[in-house]
Scaffold this active site. Structure first.
Site, PDB file in Angstrom:
ATOM      1  N   GLY A   1     -18.963  63.642  -2.239  1.00 28.26           N
ATOM      2  CA  GLY A   1     -19.837  62.571  -2.691  1.00 28.26           C
ATOM      3  C   GLY A   1     -19.677  61.361  -1.807  1.00 28.26           C
ATOM      4  CB  CYS A   2     -20.173  57.797  -2.570  1.00 20.00           C
ATOM      5  SG  CYS A   2     -19.903  56.178  -1.854  1.00 20.00           S
ATOM      6  CG  PHE A   3     -18.015  57.419   3.091  1.00 21.24           C
ATOM      7  CD1 PHE A   3     -18.438  56.207   2.581  1.00 21.24           C
ATOM      8  CD2 PHE A   3     -18.491  57.808   4.329  1.00 21.24           C
ATOM      9  CE1 PHE A   3     -19.313  55.392   3.289  1.00 21.24           C
ATOM     10  CE2 PHE A   3     -19.364  57.001   5.057  1.00 21.24           C
ATOM     11  CZ  PHE A   3     -19.768  55.789   4.526  1.00 21.24           C
TER      12      PHE A   3
ATOM     13  CB  CYS B   1     -15.948  57.938  -4.861  1.00 18.13           C
ATOM     14  SG  CYS B   1     -17.185  57.021  -5.780  1.00 18.13           S
TER      15      CYS B   1
END
Length: 185
Positions: free
Chosen positions: A14-16, A18
């Site tokens: 997912g979003c880096f 996070c």
């Protein structure tokens, strides 16, 4: 630190922001760098990756001390801190740049990753099949400076407060025995 033997893992979940925030907290992790892997454009920008035409995935590249934390430990955190059953999506983040992927650096990482995925699928740990891909690392491009150490530098930003913070709170409860004694990084 120059005498420490290190190893590197590259993970997309997912979003880096996070992924980076989670792995920064682990004892034995020396450095986490947000970046892009797996695509065909050299040195892509964030805007290019978000346009979904480069083939890159947002990833965290993790440099760690294998005498303090193992690749197997990193995989445990990886599998438990995101949903590996959703194609090109983690929560509200949607697009191929958010897909679940392990970019292995050597045959041992590939073997462990394949084994873990196979065992989790067999155990039906999730109601849907795991879609995480396991691919050789071919490239890694460091993301722009403003993406580095994002959560620690932007805790009051809405995404950090409503997406990353709850994820970290859950992570800290599950992995309290693997956390750094001091949270500075």
């Amino acid at each position: 630190m120059t005498n420490i033997k290190t190893d590197t893992a590259t993970l997309g979940a997912g979003c880096f922001w996070c992924v980076e925030a989670v792995f920064q907290q682990l004892e034995g992790v020396l450095k986490v760098t947000s970046g892009y892997s797996g695509g065909h454009v050299k040195n892509p920008t964030y805007e290019q990756v978000c346009a979904k035409t480069t083939g890159h995935v947002e990833v965290a590249q993790i440099v760690y001390d294998p005498s303090k934390i193992t690749f197997d430990d990193l995989l445990q955190v990886f599998w438990k801190t995101h949903d590996p059953t959703t194609v090109d999506q983690q929560g509200n983040d949607r697009g191929p740049q958010y897909r679940s992927v392990i970019f292995y650096h050597n045959n041992e990482q590939k073997k462990l990753s394949d084994h873990y995925k196979e065992e989790l699928d067999k155990s039906h740990a999730w109601p849907n099949p795991i879609v995480t891909t396991i691919e050789p690392l071919k490239n890694f491009y460091v993301a722009e400076d403003y993406h580095q150490n994002y959560y620690n530098s932007n805790r009051d930003q809405m995404y950090c407060r409503y997406v990353i913070q709850p994820k970290l709170e859950k992570f800290e409860k599950v992995f309290k025995d693997k956390l750094k004694k001091s949270k500075s990084m």
